[in-house]
Design a protein around this motif. Sequence first.
Motif, PDB file in Angstrom:
ATOM      1  N   VAL A 116       0.892  -0.800  -0.014  1.00 21.38           N
ATOM      2  CA  VAL A 116      -0.040   0.597   0.018  1.00 21.38           C
ATOM      3  C   VAL A 116       0.877   0.924  -0.111  1.00 21.38           C
ATOM      4  N   LEU A 117       0.501   1.919  -1.377  1.00 18.67           N
ATOM      5  CA  LEU A 117       1.433   3.098  -0.793  1.00 18.67           C
ATOM      6  C   LEU A 117       0.465   4.041  -0.433  1.00 18.67           C
ATOM      7  N   LYS A 118       0.375   5.291   0.395  1.00 17.43           N
ATOM      8  CA  LYS A 118       0.080   6.008   1.081  1.00 17.43           C
ATOM      9  C   LYS A 118       0.742   7.395  -0.291  1.00 17.43           C
ATOM     10  N   VAL A 119      -0.571   7.806  -0.467  1.00 15.13           N
ATOM     11  CA  VAL A 119      -0.453   9.387  -1.338  1.00 15.13           C
ATOM     12  C   VAL A 119      -0.687  10.688  -0.737  1.00 15.13           C
ATOM     13  N   TYR A 120       0.557  11.877  -0.975  1.00  9.50           N
ATOM     14  CA  TYR A 120       0.680  12.595   0.027  1.00  9.50           C
ATOM     15  C   TYR A 120       0.312  13.932  -1.256  1.00  9.50           C
ATOM     16  N   THR A 121      -0.603  14.797  -0.636  1.00 13.45           N
ATOM     17  CA  THR A 121      -0.215  16.022  -1.590  1.00 13.45           C
ATOM     18  C   THR A 121       1.056  17.112  -1.323  1.00 13.45           C
ATOM     19  N   CYS A 122       0.609  17.924  -2.442  1.00 15.31           N
ATOM     20  CA  CYS A 122       1.504  18.905  -2.213  1.00 15.31           C
ATOM     21  C   CYS A 122       1.090  20.192  -1.346  1.00 15.31           C
ATOM     22  N   ASN A 123       1.780  21.417  -0.446  1.00 11.43           N
ATOM     23  CA  ASN A 123       1.167  21.852   0.247  1.00 11.43           C
ATOM     24  C   ASN A 123       1.502  23.615  -0.738  1.00 11.43           C
TER      25      ASN A 123
END
Length: 1720
Positions: free
Chosen positions: A309-316
């Motif tokens: 499982v790969l967590k999806v991070y969003t860009c600030n």
Amino acid sequence: MEIGETVQILEKCQGVWFSPFFSQGIFPTSYVHLKKAIVTNRGQYETAVSQEDPIVTEVTSTLQEWALSWKQLYVKHKVDLFYKLRHVMNELFDLRRQMLSGHLTQDQFRDVKKHITVRLDWGNEHLGLDLVPRKDFEMVDAEQISVSDLYKMVGLCVVSHPQQGDSVRRGHGVEPCCIPVPHHLFINLKSFTYNTMGEDTDIFFSLYDLREGNHISEKFMVRLNKNGGPKNPEKVDRLCALFTDLSNKDMKRDLYIVSQVIRTGRMLLNDTKKGPPHVQYRRPYGCAVLAMSDVLQTISELKEEKDFVLKVYTCNNENEWYQIHENIIRKSSTKYTAPSTNYGLIISLQLLRGEMEQIRRENPMIFNRGVALTRKLGFPDVIMPGDIRNDLYLTLERGDFERGGKSVQKNIEVTVYVLFADGEILKDCISLGSGEPHISEHRSFVLYHNNSPRWSEVVKLPIPIDRFRGSHLRFEFRHCSTKDKGEKKLFGFAFTPLMREDGTTLSDESHELFVYKCDENATFSNHALYLGLPCCKEDFNGCPNIPSSLIFQRSTKETLWISTQLSSTKLTQNVDLLALLKWKAHPDRVMDILGRLRHVSGEEIVKFLQDILDTLFSILDDNTDKYGPLVFQSLVFIINLLRDSKYYHFCPVMDTYIQKHFAGALAYKELIRCLKWYMDRSAEVVRQNHIQEAMRALEYLLKFIIQSRILYSRATCGMEEEQFRASIQELFLSIRFVLSLDSRGSETLVFTQAALLNSFPAIFDELLQMFTVQEVAEFVRGTLGSMPSTVHIGQSMDVVKLQSIARTVDSRLFSFPESRRILLPVVLHHIHLHLRQQKELLICSGILSSIFSIIKTSSLDTPVQEEVEMMVESLLDVLLQTLLAIMTKSQSQEAVRGHRCPQCTAEITGEYVSCLLSLLRQMSDIHFNHLLDNFQSKEEVKEFLLKIFCVFRNLMKLSIFPRDWNVMRLLTSNTIVTTVQYLSPALHKNFTEADFEFKVWNSYFSLAVLYISQPSLQLENTTPAKRKNVLDKYGDMRVMMAYELFSMWQNLGENKIHFIPGMIGPFLGVTLVPQGEVRNIMIPIFHDMMDWEQRKNGNFKQVEAELIDKLDSLVSEGKGDENYRELFSLLTQLFGPYPSLLEKIEQETWRETGISFVTSVTRLMERLLDYRDCMKGDETENKKIGCTINKEEMYIRYIHKLCDMHLQADNYTEAAFTLLLYWELLHWEERPLREFLHYPAQSEWHRKEGLSRKVIHYFNKGKCWEYGVPLCRELAFQYETLYDYQSLSWIRKMEAAYYDSIMEQQRLEPEFFRVGFYGRKFPFFLRNKEFVCRGHDYERLEAFQQRMLGEFPQAIAMQHPNQPDEAILQCDAQYLQIYAVTPVPENVKILQMDRVPDRIKSFYRVNNVRRFRYDRPFHKGSKDRENEFKSLWIERTTLILTHPLPGISRWFEVEKRELVEVSPLENAIYVVENKNHELRTLISQYQHKQLHGNINLLSMCLNGVIDAAVNGGIARYQEAFFDTEYISSHPEDTEKITALKDLMQEQVYILGAGLAVHDKLVHPEMRPLHKKLIDQFQMMRSSLYVSDFFSSLYVSYIFSFLSQPSPSSSSLSSTHSAPSQMMNSAPNSIRGSPSLPEKYRHNREMLMLLPLHRERPSSTMYPNITENGQPTNFQRALFHQVIGPCKPCSDPNLSVAEKGTVVLSVLSLLPFSLTLSLLR
């Protein structure tokens, strides 16, 4: 039958099978499972071999063997290994089941085999079992391969279990070319569980190298709809990709899987006002990463997909989007936002390995799912001919744009087009990622309000080769408005051509492009309008005068940065390479173009290898004479480039080109001419770099030559064959010329010759295509023969020459018998020279190993007798000499420096041993006969036999092979015994009778003894399965050698006397081998020895002495088997039943002396083995050495061994007594004594003096000063005789110090324990015997019992003192019976002397004691319930020891038992007497202040006696023995009754004195207790029969004692007694009683079972009353009676009344003060 056992069926009869296998028998048919089998060796010894897979058979037998060891692990508390092994065994059961199922594919079957062998080898290693050499995962048959190959296989098992079972022959020099196996990473996207945005998304996967900071792969693209499913319905469950061609280097990078999520929809996800809904923008959303290092091991081991499982991070901040993956990896958490849940991208990974075709074949399911092949950005490790690729990777890096009068920054979108020269947009030439179709235009994602966007977006441009020239890229820039209309307004563009004017492509670097202004109305239909403009700064510098009236004006403040990377096999960015490939365009520049080829980078050359080679040979064909040397040099340069490790894996590309694409049919002539020209100039030219390069390229030059000739021959039907052959022969003449040159003065020439020798073996296979095997072999023999011998060249050339020979031996040419017969002599000649000079031994051993391996393989099909004969003549002697030198040097190096030199390691020794064994195994009787016949003299035969026997002995003495290399050890033993059988006739023929040679015969016998005794042949210590395998394969080799030894002994005749007594010891060692047949073979030899010495000397003293020495060495050196008791039984059998030695001796004239000798030796062996048995435990100081050895030196040696044991256990007294045994053997004489043990050479007087001092010292440390005093006097006498006054003074002072120690130092009285050892499981010297042991300080019964049970953990403690019955004595168990006993002093006279201090008496009570006793209470007749003391009798057992304690041991055996019965009255007298003695001692110690401070001990003792008297105690004695009925019925006990009364009255007075002392010392808080004691004492006194006189005397005594403080000098006793707790005389203990159940310990009957205490000493508690200074006899007798003399005494001539009258009259004459002092 056992489960898993193999049986062979003979016949079936009515449901019952009959089996002859192992042993014959019948059994039901249902008991067995039938298997297909082959019967081999039909007849008496036929064997049934199952046809199942050998691995299955091995698993079955191994599991049976493990099962026994597995249970032992649990017994030995190796719990961890126990459970691990159980797990492995279960796995093997499962794997075996899979193999037998028959449902596995070939690849699966091979994998299962691999898993099985790994587990089998693991288990064998951890259980200490033998290593199993394997090939292709199956056990090898040692008979089918050479010993050298077997040695390497076993060694390979040790280093690392081989994954492949391929050839183990060691390669020499350059390894053959091989293509590195690539890796492929399979990725499957299963779901995007975090997709809640409600928009279409594009997900990109790529591999990212963090260390390099760039992507190494293309992107894999997945398009999902707003519901999270594939946008293309056909791709459901098919969203997978295969990242191909990852090298080993790539797998070691710091790789990450990076996934970027781009959404397609509104400008702002949560703002519906920003732009109309029908306008779609590509916008960045999030990113996920997965470190390959975290998952690589997991996916490498699995053969299936693994989910992650790969967590999806969003860009600030979108400005950071270009590096969001790096921020996530480096955990810069302020620059991105983590998801609120753990869900995200769910992917599965699998790592595949192999060529793509193999991957397709082995994993059809992956490719059936439409997997997207995703390539590396660059080239793979190897570019094979025919691999065509033309990909340009474009990266949109960043841009700088003007605001353009707007209040906010722009939203910029870039559109990319690929256009052909005519302005046409190329269709489907843009790829965003694998997995999606190509497109014609690409729109970048938009960064919100950013005039300096950084995209870092990579796209692939797969442009066809034919459309590449003239094509260009155009980038259009639009502002994406978020107003109502949502327009995308064009405001500028940039462009760049793909190829420069010189034909090279756009360079792999970053490019800064100019931006030109335009608007929506601008038209690009006429592309020439902008293509003439400069696209970048380089173009601008090339055309500075550009008119300003053009339609498109450059925006000077706006710029676009892109970077490109070309991966093409047809297009190049190198000008020189392009000129070579297009040489025909400039024919006048060919010479210069060829010269500049060396400046082209290696990467470019290997990319265009086929095209370059085609070009070179086309140039050669164009003008051979003009361009030939340059083409040759260029070809040499390219070939040597491929020899570089960086490009080495491109060699297969060259091979493929030569075989399939090369077309230069005429090239061979020029290549041969140039090559020969270079070689011929080697003697003239000083700088030979170009010649050396040509020599290094020899292999591929010959390949080109041979292939060219083949092509020419095909084209011309074999024309010019003779000319070709002649040219090759001339070429070989040049090669020999180069090698024959003397290079000692020229380092350059050395390098040339080395380069030639390194390349030479590689040309054999090419020559075999055009010449016969014999012709090529003659070429090679002549070449190798031209090399100078090792005497004339340097060491570096030695190595190169041997490496060339090694590669020759490893070549295919050497495998042909006809060529081997030609090459073998010259190869052996060079090997022989090196071995003679002991040079380059490791390389030589490798060559020999290869030769033996090849000959062994050939011998299975063709005869090799001639070749073996060559090797025997050339190598056998020098091999033996080399091995002896290696072994000798190895031992000397280890002895001097503690480590081995490089050429004396175990490895090189093992190599040469395996070579020797390989040669000996190949030799037949013909070879041995030829060998022996070729010797010119007997001296040569002698030297040869001594060498080979010495080598064989060293093989068994030195640890050549580790313990678990049993297969090598057995093979070595088999080879040795076979060789000895061949050589024995030569020994007999040449060296018997008049030609007898003791040295050779002695060497032979020593070898035979070592051989039979070697541990690897002791099959009795192995498992049944292993024993059966060895016997089936080799038989019992010990018996074979024993017969050989016996035969040779018989051949000696009269020369046997030369080996007496020297061989007695070794032959005795052979008899200790636990093999019955061997012992029976050896019996006549012992008889012969005794007979021959009897004939010569009239006795066999030498035989006897040597036999005793040998038996002693078995103990002192630790020889023999582990089970020494078993060995003893074997030896007694040896001297026992027929055909025993005694049987033969009885027929001789010396029968009586012979029988006496054998009996004596047998008894000695028994005692020596008893000693070994007692040394096996940790508590050896507690075990008795029961041997008396009749040889003085051995006797003295064991005296010191026993002394050392005692010293280690701190038994100093016993150590002193032990040394006294040696002391007694010495005399005070000046006779010189030789050096012995740790004693120097000295006179007998000095040795005895030194021993005396040491013994005195040990007695001092053991606090037995009384034993040291006589030795001090003995030494003093000697010193006084010699007038050595200084030593005399010293010894007298020591004697005085010992007297002081006796009087001043406190000593603990030890406890004594009787121990019985019952049962047949005890050692022989303990079995069914009883001992008395002297306990340690402070050791009580419980502690001693625990110690003994710890020493014999299997023993059972008996809980009763009764003698065991016969069942216990004969049972197969161990029973211990332990209880305390009381010493009975020998020197009673000292104990009865009044004036002897108690400290002295205490010593004599417990030392020099042989008699011990213990009591057992019982009731004779019916038990008196009113008063049990009337019927309570005591059974008193006295034990008499063989030696007094202390002595040379802490325990001795009981020699005799005496049993008496003590009447109830006698027992009462004894108990009261002991209690009185204890009270007197304790009161005296307190009054003397030896015990001060805490008076608890005195309080408890007084309370115990007084309370017992009040509540029963001695009052019960009155009831029992003082009533009229008892006195009248027992008139014979009158005196005893009187004595008991006297003792009871005495106890009253002692208690009174004790209470007086207690009153003075008691603490105020304890006054109530004292008052209670006084009250109870009054009651006790009133209950006893005490006369009026004694009553008044008691009152006067108490009054005077309480009214006056006693002077400090007064005491109740004049002795300095030790504290009672140290004297171990507490009356209420059960010391002396056996270990009884707890519930009986407080029974009154048990209280009567007090230990037999020391004889009560004479007490000076009451001084004698004197008249006129002299005591009268009457007074002495009276006070001895009243106050307590040494023992209870009563004057039989006085009545009770008379005694009272006398006491009264005496006391009335004394003043009160005198009476008081008397009582004190």
